[in-house]
Scaffold this active site. Structure first.
Site, PDB file in Angstrom:
ATOM      1  N   HIS A   1       0.839  -1.210   0.000  1.00 25.49           N
ATOM      2  CA  HIS A   1       0.000   0.000   0.000  1.00 25.49           C
ATOM      3  C   HIS A   1       0.875   1.262   0.000  1.00 25.49           C
ATOM      4  CE1 HIS A   1      -2.963  -2.791   2.094  1.00 25.49           C
ATOM      5  NE2 HIS A   1      -3.672  -2.334   1.098  1.00 25.49           N
TER       6      HIS A   1
ATOM      7  N   LYS B   1      -1.656  -6.607  -7.987  1.00 25.93           N
ATOM      8  CA  LYS B   1      -1.959  -7.927  -7.436  1.00 25.93           C
ATOM      9  C   LYS B   1      -3.433  -8.247  -7.689  1.00 25.93           C
ATOM     10  CE  LYS B   1      -2.499  -8.858  -3.058  1.00 25.93           C
ATOM     11  NZ  LYS B   1      -3.860  -9.448  -3.087  1.00 25.93           N
TER      12      LYS B   1
END
Ligand code: PAF
Length: 317
Positions: A57, A169
């Site tokens: 993140h 992802k």
């Protein structure tokens, strides 16, 4: 509201801490205030998340910061993207820890609403994307992408970002959100960020926290399988079946339940048949969704485009 947000943003610049806002109104006002203070042409970078932040993140925040002077991050475990038997209730939550990490990563604004403010009494609109959302995870998680596109379009409407960054992802999510942004004329550049991996290759995910020690070791097989396919492709293998089979075998050796090990076209997400051969310059997305223990893990690689999923150390063994 705008005046208060303006004052707070000035304060933020002084303290270096991100401004934490909890309601949609405050979030919109803070983004408006940012545009007002930074002047014409100012850009807001945006990173939507569900919290439990890890280095993956934070890499999205860094990418956004390179493209915009102020980065807003939302932290919201969005109920509409979870199925009835999924992990909404036990999804990891750590707002205080997340805000501290975002301060270090240089985010300017954090939006952490509660579900009732994002889905107030009487709301009933959903955003549905077509065939891209029907591939891969689509049939296995009915309503999931509709929940994602709905919440992200609400967030875009509040923040008005110039650029929004999502991790690769969740490759299908990125494809669906790119489509949605284009189709709905959202004036936002949707940027895909490379997968960030642990040193042994495991793709970073908030759900990795569910893995026990043994499962964590077994989970490495996903990136190992992708890496084997990447190596075979680099050595000249062009049979879709052979490349997909390398991943399938690795995943089958550790997974209790494989949702899919798929070979698809990275743009359309349409399946490539095992008997197909890749043509000159053709890329191939190898995508995995598989359970290790009770944890559903995702991973993928685009052959012909991405670097190897496993970084091999050139120093110590
Ligand atoms: O990838 C996620 O964390 C979520 O799906 C997103 C994009 C924040 C929407 O809730």
């Amino acid at each position: 509201m705008r005046k208060r947000a303006l004052g707070l943003l000035v304060m933020v610049e002084r303290t270096g801490e991100p401004l934490l806002v909890r309601t949609p109104e405050e979030f919109r006002a803070a983004c408006d205030a940012q545009r007002l203070t930074a002047g014409p042409g100012s850009r807001i970078g945006f990173v939507p998340t569900m919290g439990a932040l890890h280095d993956g993140h934070l890499s999205l925040v860094r990418i956004a910061r390179a493209r915009a002077p102020m980065v807003a991050v939302s932290i919201f475990v969005n109920p509409t993207q979870f199925g009835p038997n999924e992990d909404l209730d036990r999804y990891p939550r750590d707002l205080e820890g997340d805000v501290a990490k975002l301060a270090r990563a240089g985010a300017g604004l954090v939006f952490a609403p509660d579900p009732a403010s994002m889905y107030p009494e009487g709301e009933e609109t959903r955003v549905r994307v077509g065939p891209l959302a029907d591939a891969l995870c689509g049939p296995l998680r009915p309503g999931h992408f509709e929940g994602v596109t709905t919440v992200v379009s609400k967030l875009f409407a509040l923040a008005g970002p110039s650029v929004a960054v999502f991790g690769k992802k969740d490759f299908q999510q990125l494809a669906v959100l790119r489509r949605m942004a284009a189709d709905m004329f959202f004036p936002v550049e949707v940027v895909g960020a490379p997968i960030v991996r642990e040193s042994d290759g495991l793709a970073m995910s908030s759900r990795n926290a569910y893995l026990d020690e043994g499962e964590r070791v077994r989970a490495k097989a996903l990136s190992r399988g992708l890496s084997a396919a990447w190596g075979a492709h680099a050595a000249g293998e062009r049979s879709v079946g052979v490349l997909r089979g390398l991943v399938q075998r690795a995943v089958a050796s550790v997974s209790e339940r494989i949702d899919y090990v798929a070979a698809v076209d990275p743009r359309s997400l349409r399946a490539r048949a095992d008997d197909a051969t890749l043509g000159e310059g053709e890329t191939l997305l190898l995508a995995i969704a598989a359970h290790v223990g009770k944890t559903r893990l995702l991973d993928n690689v685009v052959l012909g485009e991405d670097p190897s999923p496993v970084v091999t150390s050139t120093t110590a063994p």
